[in-house]
Design an enzyme around this catalytic site. Structure first.
Site, PDB file in Angstrom:
ATOM      1  N   LYS A  17      20.863  37.299 -55.608  1.00  0.00           N
ATOM      2  CA  LYS A  17      21.708  35.888 -56.102  1.00  0.00           C
ATOM      3  C   LYS A  17      20.868  34.901 -54.772  1.00  0.00           C
ATOM      4  O   LYS A  17      20.704  34.943 -53.404  1.00  0.00           O
ATOM      5  CB  LYS A  17      23.153  35.850 -55.533  1.00  0.00           C
ATOM      6  CG  LYS A  17      24.415  34.801 -54.676  1.00  0.00           C
ATOM      7  CD  LYS A  17      25.314  35.630 -53.977  1.00  0.00           C
ATOM      8  CE  LYS A  17      24.949  35.675 -52.626  1.00  0.00           C
ATOM      9  NZ  LYS A  17      24.396  34.375 -51.718  1.00  0.00           N
ATOM     10  N   VAL A 104      18.004  44.647 -47.617  1.00  0.00           N
ATOM     11  CA  VAL A 104      19.515  45.422 -47.599  1.00  0.00           C
ATOM     12  C   VAL A 104      19.914  44.185 -45.942  1.00  0.00           C
ATOM     13  O   VAL A 104      18.848  43.678 -45.566  1.00  0.00           O
ATOM     14  CB  VAL A 104      19.626  46.857 -46.797  1.00  0.00           C
ATOM     15  CG1 VAL A 104      20.115  46.648 -46.238  1.00  0.00           C
ATOM     16  CG2 VAL A 104      19.066  47.530 -47.742  1.00  0.00           C
ATOM     17  N   GLY A 107      20.454  38.510 -47.212  1.00  0.00           N
ATOM     18  CA  GLY A 107      21.322  37.203 -47.528  1.00  0.00           C
ATOM     19  C   GLY A 107      21.555  36.886 -49.023  1.00  0.00           C
ATOM     20  O   GLY A 107      21.156  35.486 -49.763  1.00  0.00           O
ATOM     21  N   GLY A 109      23.284  39.084 -51.527  1.00  0.00           N
ATOM     22  CA  GLY A 109      23.690  39.893 -52.394  1.00  0.00           C
ATOM     23  C   GLY A 109      22.962  40.450 -52.714  1.00  0.00           C
ATOM     24  O   GLY A 109      23.958  41.426 -53.608  1.00  0.00           O
ATOM     25  N   SER A 112      26.502  43.493 -53.054  1.00  0.00           N
ATOM     26  CA  SER A 112      26.948  43.117 -54.033  1.00  0.00           C
ATOM     27  C   SER A 112      26.750  42.993 -55.335  1.00  0.00           C
ATOM     28  O   SER A 112      27.756  43.037 -56.155  1.00  0.00           O
ATOM     29  CB  SER A 112      27.670  41.412 -53.521  1.00  0.00           C
ATOM     30  OG  SER A 112      28.327  41.181 -52.031  1.00  0.00           O
ATOM     31  N   ALA A 113      25.257  42.363 -55.662  1.00  0.00           N
ATOM     32  CA  ALA A 113      24.698  41.818 -56.826  1.00  0.00           C
ATOM     33  C   ALA A 113      25.030  43.717 -57.506  1.00  0.00           C
ATOM     34  O   ALA A 113      24.987  43.877 -58.987  1.00  0.00           O
ATOM     35  CB  ALA A 113      23.852  42.067 -57.579  1.00  0.00           C
ATOM     36  N   ASP A 145      31.610  37.835 -51.977  1.00  0.00           N
ATOM     37  CA  ASP A 145      30.384  37.485 -52.821  1.00  0.00           C
ATOM     38  C   ASP A 145      30.094  38.627 -54.546  1.00  0.00           C
ATOM     39  O   ASP A 145      29.218  38.183 -55.050  1.00  0.00           O
ATOM     40  CB  ASP A 145      28.824  37.788 -52.242  1.00  0.00           C
ATOM     41  CG  ASP A 145      28.233  37.160 -51.835  1.00  0.00           C
ATOM     42  OD1 ASP A 145      29.228  35.808 -51.345  1.00  0.00           O
ATOM     43  OD2 ASP A 145      27.917  37.336 -50.796  1.00  0.00           O
TER      44      ASP A 145
END
Length: 291
Positions: A17, A104, A107, A109, A112-113, A145
């Site tokens: 992201k 990791v 920033g 994502g 989250s992805a 996110d």
């Protein structure tokens, strides 16, 4: 969705992201910050695979797997448990595998992805058919996110991440991503932020080419970039290197860092430019993924 290997084995990519701009517009009484961000996704991605198994297990592999642990708090496992709870019935066992290619705490994502990919993947693997609206409700419980990553398509993201609207029309363009291999903790970046709040961006209906998109983005900013540079000076070095790449139209930090991106006219130019960056950085160049 990708079908791999033998019968019943499914896989989902979890694209990176990218926040093309990120304005911090306020703060809720509970402490969560309100954001305004135009989000796109890159061709760089992790991959989550599901196969029939006993119980619920997760195996980690890939070049960036060393930054994670296959523990109960892993976002992929949390997503699987949340989905199983929402189903409200006994479900077949599943062996999950996460191929970690994205750095990791960077920033873009990644976690989250991965969680969003696990929701999409297991909704099909278990034949639940919960639909995007219900999955988005579950996604928000996993992180701010995760809802935007669930669709993995360009979007205007507001609120704490739960208010999503279609993005303006976007042209084709290339992206270079670079990370100095320094993890940045999001809460610390928000704490280090100084000054007031920004207004939401006034975006046009769309852009016809990459140069126009870059020009529009240069009038905006990432409000987390200055505090991230204070906490992690290598971010400034990455931005300077990206801006110096031949053909780069603009560069900016994504999310809370430390990954930064540069915009290019096309994927070929971006892929070539990425190879010019220091080899000890994590780097990627290619096409923006329009979902």
């Amino acid at each position: 969705m990708l079908v791999e290997g033998g019968a019943g084995v499914l896989a989902e990519d979890a694209p990176a992201k990218i926040n093309l701009h990120l304005h911090v517009t306020g703060r809720r009484p509970d402490g969560y910050h309100l954001l305004d961000s135009l989000v796109v996704f890159a061709g760089a991605a992790d991959r989550v695979t599901a196969a029939p198994g006993e119980g619920l297990t997760l195996a980690l592999e890939g070049p960036e797997a060393g930054g994670l642990a296959a523990e109960p708090d892993n976002l992929v496992l949390r997503a699987a448990r949340l989905l199983a709870e929402a189903a409200g019935r006994d479900l077949p066992g599943v062996a999950l595998r996460l191929e970690k290619r994205l750095p990791v705490a960077s920033g873009i994502g990644g976690g989250s992805a991965d969680a969003a990919a696990a929701l999409r993947l297991l909704d099909r693997f278990w034949g639940l058919g919960l639909g995007e609206a219900r999955l988005r409700e579950l996604a928000l419980r996993l992180g701010a996110d995760v809802p935007v990553c669930l669709a993995s398509r360009p979007a205007l993201m507001q609120g704490i991440g739960e208010v999503l609207a279609p993005a303006p029309a976007l042209p084709g363009f290339g992206l270079v991503l670079a990370n100095p291999r320094v993890a940045v903790a999001t809460p610390g970046v928000f704490r280090a932020r100084q000054g007031g709040f920004s207004s939401p961006a006034a975006l046009p209906e769309g852009w016809t080419d990459a140069a126009g998109l870059a020009a529009g983005l240069l009038a905006l900013r990432n409000d987390l970039e200055p505090p991230a540079i204070t906490l992690c000076p290598p971010v400034a070095e990455v931005l300077a290197a990206l801006r110096a790449l031949p053909g780069a139209l603009m560069a900016r930090m994504s999310g809370s860092g430390a990954t930064c991106f540069a915009l290019f006219p096309d994927a070929e130019a971006a892929a070539q430019a990425a190879g010019m960056l220091p080899a000890d950085w994590w780097r990627w160049g290619g096409a923006a993924h329009h979902g």
